[in-house]
Design an enzyme around this catalytic site. Structure first.
Site, PDB file in Angstrom:
ATOM      1  N   HIS A  95       1.178 -10.559  -2.835  1.00 35.60           N
ATOM      2  CA  HIS A  95       2.204  -9.832  -3.595  1.00 35.60           C
ATOM      3  C   HIS A  95       3.367  -9.434  -2.698  1.00 35.60           C
ATOM      4  CE1 HIS A  95       1.477  -5.514  -2.501  1.00 35.60           C
ATOM      5  NE2 HIS A  95       0.209  -5.848  -2.393  1.00 35.60           N
TER       6      HIS A  95
ATOM      7  N   GLU B 126       2.027  -5.437  -7.887  1.00 35.73           N
ATOM      8  CA  GLU B 126       0.642  -5.134  -7.529  1.00 35.73           C
ATOM      9  C   GLU B 126       0.447  -3.645  -7.324  1.00 35.73           C
ATOM     10  OE1 GLU B 126      -2.872  -4.522  -4.832  1.00 35.73           O
ATOM     11  OE2 GLU B 126      -0.779  -3.924  -4.572  1.00 35.73           O
ATOM     12  N   GLU B 127       1.431  -2.997  -6.718  1.00 34.34           N
ATOM     13  CA  GLU B 127       1.285  -1.594  -6.348  1.00 34.34           C
ATOM     14  C   GLU B 127       1.233  -0.650  -7.550  1.00 34.34           C
ATOM     15  OE1 GLU B 127       0.525  -0.690  -3.503  1.00 34.34           O
ATOM     16  OE2 GLU B 127       1.278  -2.154  -2.057  1.00 34.34           O
TER      17      GLU B 127
ATOM     18  N   GLU C  88      -4.214 -10.358   1.411  1.00 34.51           N
ATOM     19  CA  GLU C  88      -3.864  -8.940   1.338  1.00 34.51           C
ATOM     20  C   GLU C  88      -4.023  -8.294   2.710  1.00 34.51           C
ATOM     21  OE1 GLU C  88      -2.853  -6.225   0.239  1.00 34.51           O
ATOM     22  OE2 GLU C  88      -2.704  -6.210  -1.940  1.00 34.51           O
TER      23      GLU C  88
END
Length: 354
Positions: A65, A210-211, A233
């Site tokens: 991401h 994503e966050e 990640e």
């Protein structure tokens, strides 16, 4: 890591991309892959999906991401002080006294998050954390009208720091989580292309949001519909003071990428990663993940009828701060591992655990 690759990493990490505002970072990645990918598309969510054609093998999706934590302008008071909300998991302990950049339609505006001098704080209040909603940005203006000529409600804000080299091969910056993941999956596609391509249909996906809830991976996994997917990640390093290893594991910066093992991870794909690391003499670390992961691997595994999913993570110190620290060697090892795995997959590869 060579100078050209480091400069790409630095440019990507320093390009602002809070969740929902990822377009500048996606443009950096698009420029890097335009001459590499056989086709590229940006979906309605903002995910950048790059495809390198294979020779009839399984669909392999690599995902990192490109969004980062940050802030958003929400309110300006009559005296020109800007109040803001958090984008993603921001720690209110560390924000007072920080320099920031507000990213407006006309460019960056510099500011600081104000902090009352310790001389003016009652001793009993000095250990109290100021709530984020009570913190404000000072850009040097004297009125609301003056501010609103420069800044708009909804403008994103990031910490005003970039990439700096430390000792050995360690570097520090904001936003390594997870733009270094988007960097890795981009580099893997470049390396696979340089080696003449593989049997697998390779998809390099720079996901968004994503966050704030794994949102981009949810839609891009559905759209690509891969047979197997590997999320790249960060993970918590446990090699610095005050971090308890018992609940995470022994994870050290500079000792290689981390391969997760557990119910969120397809056992066939896990074994392929471990065998590839051994064959290529790539140092790796393993962590146990006894439940669904808190990153894009969670939603990827559950997409449609299910996806064989794995997680390759980079050890990171000081996650979600402006001073995240990682090893460039760990990035190089992850690129080498995923490139080798991508080239290893053949027609008829089954990921069904038996």
């Amino acid at each position: 890591m060579n100078k050209q690759d480091f400069n790409f990493l630095k440019k990507l990490v320093e390009t602002p991309s809070p969740s929902g505002y990822e377009q500048p970072a996606q443009r950096v990645i698009r420029a890097e892959l335009e001459s590499v990918a056989d086709d590229m598309q940006t979906d309605v969510m903002g995910n950048l999906i790059s495809h390198l054609a294979g020779k009839g093998g399984p669909k392999l999706m690599l995902a990192g991401h490109c969004d980062e934590i940050g802030f958003m302008v929400q309110y300006v008071d009559d005296n020109g002080f800007i109040y803001f909300g958090a984008i993603g998991g921001v720690d209110p302990h560390l924000t007072p006294g920080q320099r920031v950049k507000i990213h407006t339609a006309d460019g960056e505006v510099s500011g600081v998050i104000g902090k009352k001098a310790i001389h003016l704080i009652e001793p009993k209040d000095r250990d109290t954390v100021i709530k984020l909603k009570e913190q404000y940005i000072d850009i040097g203006c004297g009125s609301k009208e003056e501010v609103l000529k420069l800044v708009a409600i909804g403008d994103p804000v990031t910490f005003a720091v970039g990439v700096e080299k430390l000792q050995r091969d360690l570097v520090t910056s904001r936003a390594f989580d997870d733009k270094m993941g988007a960097f890795i999956v981009t580099e893997v596609m470049k390396k696979v292309k340089q080696k003449g391509g593989g049997t697998a249909e390779l998809y390099s996906v720079s996901t968004v949001q994503e966050e704030i809830g794994l949102r981009g991976a949810t839609t891009s996994s559905y759209g690509v519909n891969p047979d197997a997917g590997i999320v790249v990640e960060v993970t918590h390093a446990t090699d610095y003071p005050g971090v308890e290893k018992m609940g995470i594991g022994d994870v050290e910066v500079g000792k290689g990428p981390v391969i997760a093992r557990g119910p969120n991870i397809n056992p066939v794909l896990f074994q392929l990663l471990m065998e590839t690391a051994e064959k290529e003499k790539i140092p790796v670390q393993v962590v146990g993940a006894p439940r669904g992961l808190g990153n894009d691997a969670n939603v990827m595994q559950l997409s449609r009828g299910g996806v064989a999913t794995a997680l390759v993570a980079i050890p990171l110190r000081y996650m979600h701060t402006p001073v995240e620290v990682l090893s460039l060697g760990d990035l190089d090892s992850a690129i080498k591992l995923l490139t080798a795995l991508s080239l290893r997959l053949e027609k008829g590869q089954s990921f069904i655990p038996v």
